[in-house]
Design an enzyme around this catalytic site. Structure first.
Site, PDB file in Angstrom:
ATOM      1  N   LYS A 162      15.807 -75.019  31.969  1.00 27.19           N
ATOM      2  CA  LYS A 162      16.501 -73.737  31.971  1.00 27.19           C
ATOM      3  C   LYS A 162      17.838 -73.882  31.235  1.00 27.19           C
ATOM      4  CE  LYS A 162      19.260 -72.219  35.367  1.00 27.19           C
ATOM      5  NZ  LYS A 162      20.602 -72.778  35.611  1.00 27.19           N
ATOM      6  N   HIS A 254      16.326 -69.632  40.055  1.00 30.75           N
ATOM      7  CA  HIS A 254      16.240 -70.267  41.375  1.00 30.75           C
ATOM      8  C   HIS A 254      16.044 -69.259  42.528  1.00 30.75           C
ATOM      9  CE1 HIS A 254      17.444 -73.555  38.999  1.00 30.75           C
ATOM     10  NE2 HIS A 254      18.742 -73.453  39.141  1.00 30.75           N
TER      11      HIS A 254
END
Ligand code: BG6
Length: 510
Positions: A162, A254
């Site tokens: 990411k 997340h």
């Protein structure tokens, strides 16, 4: 404790792992320690090799030497000398610029050499531990050099770290670019939250316990709170964080992973796409907020200097941060999920830097009992049940319930039924990357984000980004070391609820 092993000891295929950006922090802090843990558990194939690819002027010898030094302090467990020797002879280095086709030719030559020495049978796992601006370029170059090709039973997979894009448009663009070279089954978009044991346990808890499912809906659940609080500030990452902020950094990835695993419908199997279809479905059911809702249901904060310690400055004092920065370091968001299971059940999410405690948890707050039987007990003492999934630093699950305090008078108190990972399983320390790397080598994409999931995540937060970019925040608005701005309390307070008091809960459990 009885154990059931779902993997049935399947050994991963032989392969060579190429780490792009091998001289960076991720390699020494996470990837190598995780690979060592896998090797110690005999979960790596015997025919295995690592090729580090980076811009720095190292050689295979100096790279091996550097990693040997790094592992002395960064391995999570002592490495047996024979395990490390085994690794060392499989570690190689290629120096090169990510944009230089000649460097990929050198990489192809090195892989051919490695093929002879270690027999990875032409299977390749390319790990992109590089700055996001290089993701598409590295994939394009891999394609041009023929290193992304799958033929004659050989596989080629690409792991992408990411952030995957910085908004919906850039995520779509990146997906388009990498898909010109790769098929979806070759792409492993990694989210390290899915490497955490307790996050994986969410699926097991929900779908292997018959008592969980009947409770898991709007009939019994009042609301859900997901918290990811960190005590640290932005440390040395001010430059990156200025372009990201807490919303982009934590929410579409997340926190949405935690939300989707909590809220998804049962999959028809544990196949990667069966699970991801259900996650994607629930992400699509999150209502993107209107502009009005951004103003009333989405709160942002930025930490100022601590009121307790003059040594802790504010975000705007951090290196590489603008003195008038409009970047948020805290968000509190209220979402609703439009489906039959969750209609009218708010999901409150909060995440922030410089909070009083490091804690990530999902707290399921159940409805109150329908009438008060204990008339002499003040209503505030009759707490509804809570089921808390503790993700870190403590790992476990607890259920909070009312109980009679022993004695001749009817007094009610709160007690916890507790499952604690460390106490129950005595597992050795890990990086959280072990399972994810192992799955990449096995070819199991269940714990990796699919293109549509990433794009849906961005599309939900896009309206928030737009409003927040247009209207500067009133920053700083919370002192470092506190639970965020008062507006975060007001957000949930307007609904007659309050944030879980994590300090008190932790003290009670201690
Ligand atoms: C990263 C973010 O993805 O996750 C960081 O970029 C954040 O800003 C980190 O600190 C949190 O991860 P963990 O595992 O420490 O909760």
């Amino acid at each position: 404790m009885n154990q059931v092993n779902f993997q049935h000891g399947r050994m991963p295929d032989p392969c060579a792992m190429v780490i792009f950006g091998a001289s960076g922090d991720l390699t020494k802090r996470k990837l190598l320690p995780a690979l060592c843990n896998l090797a110690a558990s005999k979960l790596l194939p015997r025919q295995f090799a690592i090729v580090g690819f980076a811009y720095g002027n190292a050689t295979t010898d100096s790279f091996r030497e550097q990693l040997t030094q790094d592992m002395k302090s960064l391995a999570t467990n002592p490495i047996e000398p024979h395990v490390w020797d085994w690794f060392l002879e499989r570690i190689h280095y290629v120096q090169g610029d990510f944009q230089d086709p000649a460097a990929y030719q050198r990489l192809a030559d090195k892989l051919a050499e490695v093929e002879k020495d270690h027999g990875p049978l032409g299977n390749r796992l390319h790990y992109l531990a590089v700055a996001p601006k290089f993701f598409a370029e590295v994939v394009r170059q891999l394609g041009n050099a023929g290193l992304a090709q799958e033929d004659k039973g050989r596989w080629s997979r690409v792991v992408i770290e990411k952030p995957f894009g910085r908004d919906l448009q850039s995520a779509r663009q990146l997906n388009r670019e990498i898909k010109q070279v790769l098929q979806e089954k070759q792409i492993y978009r990694i989210d390290h939250y899915l490497g955490k044991e307790t996050v994986q346990n969410l699926l097991v808890f929900r779908f292997s316990n018959s008592i969980a499912e009947p409770l898991w809906n709007r009939n019994l659940i009042d609301h859900v709170q997901i918290t990811a609080a960190e005590t640290v500030g932005v440390e040395r990452r001010g430059g990156y964080y200025e372009t990201s902020g807490a919303l982009r950094d934590m929410v579409p990835n997340h926190l949405f992973q935690l939300l989707s695993l909590t809220a998804m419908e049962p999959p028809i199997s544990f196949d990667a796409d069966a699970v991801r279809d259900k996650q994607a479905e629930v992400l699509r059911a999150i209502q993107p907020p209107t502009q009005e809702e951004v103003l009333t249901k989405m709160v942002r904060g930025q930490y100022g200097p601590s009121l307790r310690s003059s040594a802790v400055g504010g975000y705007r004092d951090e290196p590489d941060v603008a003195a008038d920065s409009n970047t948020e370091t805290f968000v509190a968001l209220k979402f609703t999920i439009d489906n039959w299971r969750w209609a009218d059940v708010p999901f409150y999410l909060r995440t922030g830097k410089c909070m009083p405690r490091r804690v990530t948890e999902i707290a399921i707050h159940f409805r109150r009992t329908p009438f008060v039987l204990f008339r002499n007990t003040p209503i505030k003492d009759l707490q509804p049940n809570k089921l808390v999934i503790h993700i870190q630093p403590r790992e476990g699950i607890s259920i909070q319930m009312g109980a009679k305090i022993p004695g001749p008078i009817m007094n009610l108190g709160q007690v916890n039924m507790d499952f604690d990972y460390a106490r129950e399983f005595h597992s050795s320390p890990a990086t959280g990357y072990e399972r994810l790397l192992h799955d990449c080598i096995l070819g199991d994409q269940t714990l990796f984000q699919r293109a549509d999931m990433v794009e849906t995540g961005w599309s939900v937060i896009e309206p928030i980004q737009e409003v927040w970019t247009a209207l500067p925040g009133h920053f700083p608005n919370y002192p470092a070391g506190t639970w965020g701005p008062e507006t975060a309390d007001a957000l949930i307070g307007r609904d007659g609820r309050e944030w879980r008091r994590i300090d008190e809960a932790a003290a009670a459990a201690a």
